[in-house]
Design an enzyme around this catalytic site. Structure first.
Site, short mmCIF file in Angstrom:
data_model
loop_
_atom_site.label_atom_id
_atom_site.label_comp_id
_atom_site.label_asym_id
_atom_site.label_seq_id
_atom_site.Cartn_x
_atom_site.Cartn_y
_atom_site.Cartn_z
CE LYS A 102 -0.10 3.35 4.43
NZ LYS A 102 -0.11 3.81 5.92
CD GLU A 162 -3.33 5.97 6.69
OE1 GLU A 162 -2.80 5.71 5.16
OE2 GLU A 162 -2.07 5.15 6.82
CB SER A 196 4.67 -1.23 12.30
OG SER A 196 4.51 0.04 12.34
N GLY A 228 2.07 2.16 10.38
CA GLY A 228 3.03 3.71 9.89
C GLY A 228 4.11 3.94 11.71
CG HIS A 257 -5.93 2.52 4.76
ND1 HIS A 257 -5.56 3.01 5.23
CD2 HIS A 257 -4.77 0.81 4.41
CE1 HIS A 257 -4.28 3.64 5.83
NE2 HIS A 257 -3.92 1.94 5.51
CG ASN A 289 -1.39 1.08 1.17
OD1 ASN A 289 -1.95 1.85 0.81
ND2 ASN A 289 -2.33 0.87 2.52
CD GLU A 317 -3.74 -2.48 6.98
OE1 GLU A 317 -2.70 -2.63 6.97
OE2 GLU A 317 -4.62 -1.72 6.75
P1 PGA Z 1 2.31 0.15 7.53
O1 PGA Z 1 1.94 0.12 7.24
O2 PGA Z 1 3.34 -0.99 6.72
O3 PGA Z 1 3.40 1.83 7.23
O4 PGA Z 1 1.86 0.02 9.13
C1 PGA Z 1 0.72 -0.70 6.47
C2 PGA Z 1 -0.79 0.14 5.76
O5 PGA Z 1 -1.41 0.67 6.48
O6 PGA Z 1 -1.13 -0.81 5.44
#
Ligand code: PGA
Length: 256
Positions: free
Chosen positions: A14, A100, A219, A179, A98, A12, A173
């Site tokens: 983003k 976000e 992460s 992140g 997601h 992903n 997630e």
């Molecule tokens: P990350 O993000 O691996 O940077 O923690 C995962 C995601 O948001 O899908």
């Protein structure tokens, strides 16, 4: 239940990547040698890069949208990209829900109902979907992890009919892990993946519970992916930050 044989390793990207950065990451992946036969590789990128990704990725990397329109078809929906439009272009995968997008970016985010509708639109248009769910830190601290996940799953169930689940991959997630560098332990992730699978068995069907891949996201790195993948209910990953780095190849190949 035996472990589902074929994993899905999702990336992903983003809202990241200049043209040059995307080109260089695509070069890394295209040149990486044969991927583990146990990994299906699907990378979600910003809409503006999808055409480039679709045309220039090696054939064993599928290109994925990061979101899909709330309404079907074509018309007066400024700024939207509908599922039909993605499929017309040759994009057969999308993320939905997601975290976000659920929290918004300074304006109200998507409800679980919206995520359900988007997921259904994508499947009706012929797409496969990585539908994202997961709890915030305070939910986990107050013992509400599974009730939050269940509410998000319930909205998917309301939107979908039985056959649609074949097109769904669940990405679990935990928001506190996204992140942050704070990855769930394999045991924490396994516990929730198991509960999600049990929820599917009790609320959708045993076949759907047996066949649906449940990805872990938050992460994930080359150094923690093997221990996570060793867990019986972890069927792959959705990877953010590390999907923009060469170590993503090692994550793809951790299923060997
Ligand atoms: P990350 O993000 O691996 O940077 O923690 C995962 C995601 O948001 O899908």
């Amino acid at each position: 239940m035996s472990k589902i044989a074929r994993a899905l390793i999702g990336g992903n990207w983003k809202c990241n990547g200049t043209k040059a950065q995307i080109a260089s990451m695509m070069d890394v992946l295209n040149a990486a040698g044969p991927f583990s036969a146990n990994s299906e590789v699907v990378i979600a990128g910003p809409s503006i890069h999808l055409h480039n990704m679709l045309k220039n990725f090696r054939p064993d990397i599928a290109t994925c949208a990061e979101d899909v329109g709330f309404k079907k078809g074509y018309g007066a929906m400024t700024g939207e990209i509908s599922a039909e439009m993605l499929v017309d272009y040759g994009i057969n995968w999308t993320l939905t829900g997601h975290s976000e997008r659920r929290v918004g970016f300074g304006y109200p985010g998507e409800t679980s109902h919206v995520v359900g509708v988007k997921t259904k639109n994508a499947i009706d248009a012929g797409m496969s979907v990585m539908a994202c769910i997961g709890e915030h830190l305070n939910d986990r601290q107050t013992g509400n992890t599974m009730s939050v996940c269940a509410q998000q799953l319930e909205a998917l169930k309301r939107a979908l009919v039985a056959k649609d689940w074949k097109k769904v991959v669940i990405a679990y997630e935990p928001v506190w892990a996204i992140g942050t560098g704070v990855v769930a332990t394999p045991e924490q992730a396994q516990e929730t993946h198991r509960q999600i699978r049990d929820w599917l068995a009790n609320n959708v069907s045993h076949d759907v519970a047996k066949e649906t891949r449940i990805l872990y996201g938050g992460s994930v790195t080359a150094s923690n992916c093997k221990a996570l993948y060793a867990m019986p209910d972890i069927n792959g990953f959705l990877v953010g930050g590390a999907a923009l780095k060469p170590e993503f190849v090692d994550i793809i190949n951790c299923t060997k």
